[in-house]
Write a protein that holds these residues in place. Structure first.
Motif: not given
Ligand code: PHE
Length: 445
Positions: A28, A98, A223, A225, A228, A230, A315-316
């Motif tokens: 997202l 996260v 974006t 990630s 956190m 992940a 992944s979170m």
């Molecule tokens: N990177 C993902 C996104 O852009 C969000 C995300 C954040 C995923 C933290 C994993 C951990 O939507």
């Protein structure tokens, strides 16, 4: 120890590693958040600052996070404490962040489900803004879609690293790229699309403030990630011999291409009058409605959004689940249920905070906006500073070098550049942007 290692799951190969990590990155954040944050911050100028943040801050941090995970081959908390005793809390801080992100992220993910179905069945109607408001502020409907999404996510997680995450990524990511290309070609084919596009990508530096830099940096970390756990947990599943920097570069490139393409699709729709988080949900159906077979295009677009969201939420979820499995000794099934139930509760509050509970506010924000802003502009920069200090200053120099240059990962000439970025550029720049951005933010409250 040897036995412990064989018990852990892992990705089958290099392509799987890239697809899973790109799946986490592309979400997202690229398709929903990037275009609207860009339009709020003056278009082209913001994009330039953002690209700088991706290259000089996000990329080295992603490499750092992969290397901590891959080196220690364990969950985020143990990973940090294994490299340096007493630092497990840094992993825990990432996991808390996260988890907070999951709280609102699942809600928007649920919306994509409703929008895919409503588009396909042509039942959005003519007033798109009204549809969005009615739906998102309702009590039960958004909750049901959110729960469905969380359950889908849950079943991928209990499928395991290879049978669940890897398999899902291998199906979802190619599908996502195909849909994205179809939509991009279509929007650039429209003349008004190309015109609107030029407007948006022309930099307007008059809108740049301290907060612009903070937004760009928060978006870059979000974006990718990073910070956190992940990417750390995915790094821990990479096979030996996976080139960490190479994988990070592939992930960053794919992520950036998708973000820019999503911005092109959305802005070429001529959506200057829409803003904020409803941009993708209100503007896109409006645009598609004017096209032949528009509802099919709209359904495709929301399917794209949903797939991107799902490959990120796994992944979170995995990062937090790995804590319960490896640190609390639970079965994968039980650990995953705890995370799922936690996510169900938090997202219930987030969803209701847009409707029934919208009067409850802190710093002028409802709970939903608070989760988004607090994580993106406070937690992510803090985690960025701490992770770069950890890898750049606290990790034994030889060990870090051995990990990064293992099996021809990074060559001798590039290694010092990455080390320099992690030791000096990241901590200093992120701190400056963080402090000035927060001052700017508080003054404008
Ligand atoms: N990177 C993902 C996104 O852009 C969000 C995300 C954040 C995923 C933290 C994993 C951990 O939507």
């Amino acid at each position: 120890m040897a036995q412990e290692k064989t018990k852990r799951g892992g990705f089958g190969g290099k392509i799987a590693a890239i697809l899973a990590a790109a799946g986490s990155a592309i979400g997202l954040g690229n398709i929903w958040r990037f275009p609207y944050i860009t339009s709020e911050n003056g278009g082209g100028a913001f994009i330039l600052i953002y690209l700088g943040c991706i290259l000089f801050l996000g990329l080295p941090l992603l490499i750092a996070e992969f290397s901590v995970g891959h080196n220690s081959k364990c969950n985020p908390i143990d990973a940090f404490s294994k490299i340096r005793r007493g630092w497990g809390w840094l992993g825990a801080l990432g996991l808390v962040s996260v988890f907070l992100i999951m709280g609102y992220y699942f809600v928007i993910s649920g919306w994509t489900l409703n929008y895919t179905i409503a588009s396909a069945t042509n039942s959005i109607g003519g007033n798109f803004g009204q549809f969005f408001t009615d739906f998102t502020t309702a009590t039960w409907k958004p909750l049901i879609f959110t729960y469905l999404f969380i359950i889908a996510n849950h079943f991928i997680i209990i499928g395991g690293v290879q049978g669940g995450i890897e398999k899902a990524s291998k199906i979802m990511m190619p599908l996502l790229f195909v849909i994205l290309v179809i939509l991009a070609v279509y929007s650039l084919w429209l003349p008004e699309g190309r015109e609107a596009l030029a407007n948006v990508f022309t930099p307007d530096f008059s809108k740049v403030t301290g907060k612009t830099f903070l937004d760009a940096m928060g978006q870059a970390f979000f974006t990718l990630s990073v910070g956190m756990g992940a990417m750390l947990i995915y790094g821990s599943y990479f096979k030996d011999g996976t080139k960490l920097a190479g994988t990070a570069i592939s992930v960053v490139s794919l992520d950036t291409v998708v973000a820019l393409t999503a911005a092109i699709i959305i802005f070429s729709a001529g959506v200057e009058n829409e803003s904020g988080m409803q941009l993708a949900f209100v503007a896109m159906p409006k645009v598609f409605a004017a096209m032949p077979a528009g509802n099919i295009w709209a359904a495709l677009f929301f399917l794209l959004l949903g797939l991107a969201a799902l490959s990120s939420t796994i992944s979170m979820h995995e990062a937090v689940t790995s804590y319960f499995v490896e640190k609390r000794g639970m079965s994968r099934n039980k650990g995953a249920w705890i995370v799922t139930i936690g996510a169900l509760m938090l997202s219930t509050v987030a969803s209701l905070s847009l409707g029934d509970w919208s009067d409850i506010k802190l710093l002028g924000m409802n709970f939903f906006a608070l989760l988004d802003n607090f994580t993106a502009i406070v937690m992510l920069p803090l985690l960025g500073i701490l992770t770069s200090v950890f890898v750049g200053w606290l990790w034994k120099k030889e060990d870090m070098k051995a990990e990064l240059t293992a099996e021809g990962g990074i060559d001798k000439a590039t290694y010092p550049v990455i080390r320099f970025l992690l030791r000096y550029v990241c901590p200093v720049l992120v701190s400056i942007v963080f402090i000035f951005g927060i001052i700017d933010f508080v003054q404008n409250l």
